[in-house]
Scaffold this motif. Structure first.
Motif, short mmCIF file in Angstrom:
data_model
loop_
_atom_site.label_atom_id
_atom_site.label_comp_id
_atom_site.label_asym_id
_atom_site.label_seq_id
_atom_site.Cartn_x
_atom_site.Cartn_y
_atom_site.Cartn_z
N THR A 110 38.35 48.20 38.93
CA THR A 110 36.85 48.11 38.57
C THR A 110 36.45 46.53 38.25
OG1 THR A 110 37.00 48.76 36.34
CG2 THR A 110 36.51 50.55 38.07
N SER A 111 37.37 45.80 37.87
CA SER A 111 37.04 44.33 37.60
C SER A 111 37.88 43.48 38.26
CB SER A 111 36.88 44.29 36.16
OG SER A 111 38.24 44.05 35.66
N VAL A 112 37.61 42.23 38.48
CA VAL A 112 38.30 41.20 39.04
C VAL A 112 39.37 40.88 38.00
CG1 VAL A 112 38.54 38.76 39.77
CG2 VAL A 112 36.43 40.22 40.39
N ASP A 113 39.17 40.90 36.81
CA ASP A 113 40.22 40.55 35.67
C ASP A 113 41.43 41.72 35.77
OD1 ASP A 113 38.76 38.49 34.82
OD2 ASP A 113 37.94 39.75 33.08
N GLU A 114 41.22 43.01 35.90
CA GLU A 114 42.34 43.80 36.29
C GLU A 114 42.98 43.51 37.39
OE1 GLU A 114 41.26 48.52 34.90
OE2 GLU A 114 39.65 47.43 36.27
N LEU A 115 42.32 43.31 38.60
CA LEU A 115 42.80 42.88 40.00
C LEU A 115 43.95 41.65 39.78
CD1 LEU A 115 43.18 43.16 43.01
CD2 LEU A 115 41.26 41.75 43.26
N VAL A 116 43.53 40.57 39.14
CA VAL A 116 44.14 39.45 39.00
C VAL A 116 45.47 39.86 38.00
CG1 VAL A 116 44.24 37.17 37.74
CG2 VAL A 116 42.36 37.92 39.31
N GLU A 117 45.26 40.51 36.86
CA GLU A 117 46.40 41.02 36.36
C GLU A 117 47.51 41.91 37.19
OE1 GLU A 117 47.08 44.26 32.35
OE2 GLU A 117 45.09 42.93 32.54
N HIS A 118 47.09 42.85 37.86
CA HIS A 118 47.94 43.49 38.74
C HIS A 118 48.74 42.67 39.71
CE1 HIS A 118 46.09 46.94 36.95
NE2 HIS A 118 46.97 47.63 37.76
N LEU A 119 48.07 41.73 40.28
CA LEU A 119 48.44 40.52 41.02
C LEU A 119 49.71 40.04 40.75
CD1 LEU A 119 45.24 39.58 43.15
CD2 LEU A 119 47.01 41.20 43.91
N ARG A 120 49.14 39.59 39.44
CA ARG A 120 50.42 38.67 38.71
C ARG A 120 51.57 39.41 38.17
NH1 ARG A 120 46.22 35.39 34.96
NH2 ARG A 120 45.85 34.08 36.07
N ALA A 121 51.41 40.67 38.13
CA ALA A 121 52.40 41.40 37.56
C ALA A 121 53.32 41.65 38.86
CB ALA A 121 52.13 42.64 37.00
N ALA A 122 52.64 42.09 39.94
CA ALA A 122 53.54 42.14 41.21
C ALA A 122 54.05 41.08 41.84
CB ALA A 122 52.28 42.56 42.30
#
Length: 85
Positions: free
Chosen positions: A31-43
């Protein structure tokens, strides 16, 4: 050896099997860009592939909110360019 006995090996002579398509591990709805960036970094740290889609969800007040769908994959998908371009 004669010239006809010698054959240079080129990339076209080597038949390679295509890489198997990456498998889906999980899908996350964010639901947020911050969540998306966090998931991308983890991946990226885990050397996993991702596929991201964005979409809009209608609000109660008639507006729209951006949402993201992130597919976590076993490896990065390979995008094939169209030859027509």
């Amino acid at each position: 050896m004669t010239d006809t006995d010698m054959h240079a090996v080129t990339d076209t002579d080597i038949k390679t099997e295509e890489e198997p398509a990456p498998e889906l591990i999980a899908t996350h709805y964010l639901t947020s860009v911050d969540e998306l960036v966090e998931h991308l970094r983890a991946a990226a740290q885990l050397d996993l592939g991702v596929r991201v889609s964005s979409y809009l969800v209608a609000d109660e007040d008639g507006g729209f909110t951006a949402r993201w769908e992130l597919d976590l994959l076993t490896s990065s998908p390979i995008h094939q360019e169209d030859d027509a371009e």
